[in-house]
Scaffold this motif. Structure first.
Motif, PDB file in Angstrom:
ATOM      1  N   ARG A  90       0.818  -1.217   0.000  1.00 35.93           N
ATOM      2  CA  ARG A  90       0.000   0.000   0.000  1.00 35.93           C
ATOM      3  C   ARG A  90       0.841   1.251   0.000  1.00 35.93           C
ATOM      4  NH1 ARG A  90      -4.879   0.333   4.078  1.00 35.93           N
ATOM      5  NH2 ARG A  90      -4.795   2.328   3.046  1.00 35.93           N
ATOM      6  N   ARG A 137      -8.722  -2.973  -1.169  1.00 40.02           N
ATOM      7  CA  ARG A 137      -8.770  -4.425  -1.320  1.00 40.02           C
ATOM      8  C   ARG A 137      -9.671  -4.799  -2.489  1.00 40.02           C
ATOM      9  NH1 ARG A 137     -11.057  -7.151   3.235  1.00 40.02           N
ATOM     10  NH2 ARG A 137     -12.273  -5.280   3.354  1.00 40.02           N
ATOM     11  N   THR A 186     -14.019  -5.117  -2.953  1.00 43.07           N
ATOM     12  CA  THR A 186     -14.667  -4.384  -1.863  1.00 43.07           C
ATOM     13  C   THR A 186     -15.468  -3.181  -2.348  1.00 43.07           C
ATOM     14  OG1 THR A 186     -12.697  -3.032  -1.444  1.00 43.07           O
ATOM     15  CG2 THR A 186     -12.908  -5.078  -0.168  1.00 43.07           C
TER      16      THR A 186
END
Length: 169
Positions: free
Chosen positions: A29, A70, A73
């Protein structure tokens, strides 16, 4: 004795695998630039405090810090109505619903953007060279462009749904 060795080996293997999942996936990330998705003079510029006040924590993380949501999602992954997908940061119309397709990746995917809606830059994070895509008006990070999309462009704009908002036609 043999049973005890096998148990230790299994525990060690599970521990190493668990460490890899816990340590390496979240690290991905933050492999982009730490402060802003794209550098440059953009029409819409705000301070970090102004962006934080305007965006949710997840939107800020993706649009301003180049995080990745993610897979599977985003509700926009299953959005099939006619309309336009706008930048969640500055409301610039960026992608038309008729260019959207199901890539099976878990992220909203498009084979092209609207004219003059995006900018790109080289992204050398995650040990590979990719093409990052961002909003041309505010520099907000959308996702990446890959060369495995459908005709007519052969491109797949793989986007974070949280970086977009859908406006029905």
């Amino acid at each position: 004795m043999n049973r005890q060795k096998m148990s230790r080996r299994q525990i060690l293997t599970a521990g190493v695998a668990g460490f890899a999942v816990v340590a390496l996936i979240p690290l991905s990330r933050y492999m982009g630039s730490p402060a802003i998705a794209a550098e440059g003079d953009f029409e819409v510029q705000m301070s970090e405090a102004e962006w934080r006040a305007r965006l949710t924590a997840e939107q800020f993380s993706v649009l301003r810090e180049e995080a990745t949501e993610r897979a599977f999602t985003s509700p926009l992954n299953d959005e099939h109505r006619a309309g336009i997908f706008h930048c969640a940061g500055c409301d610039l119309p960026a992608y038309a619903s008729d260019a959207k397709f199901d890539s099976g990746t878990g992220w909203p995917s498009f084979w092209q953007s609207l004219p003059d809606a995006i900018g790109t830059k080289e992204d050398n994070s995650l040990f590979a060279t990719r093409t990052e895509v961002h909003c041309r008006r505010c520099g907000g990070h959308f996702g990446h462009i890959f060369d495995d999309g459908p005709p007519p462009t052969g491109k797949r704009h793989c986007l974070n749904g949280v970086s977009l908002k859908f406006v029905a036609a």
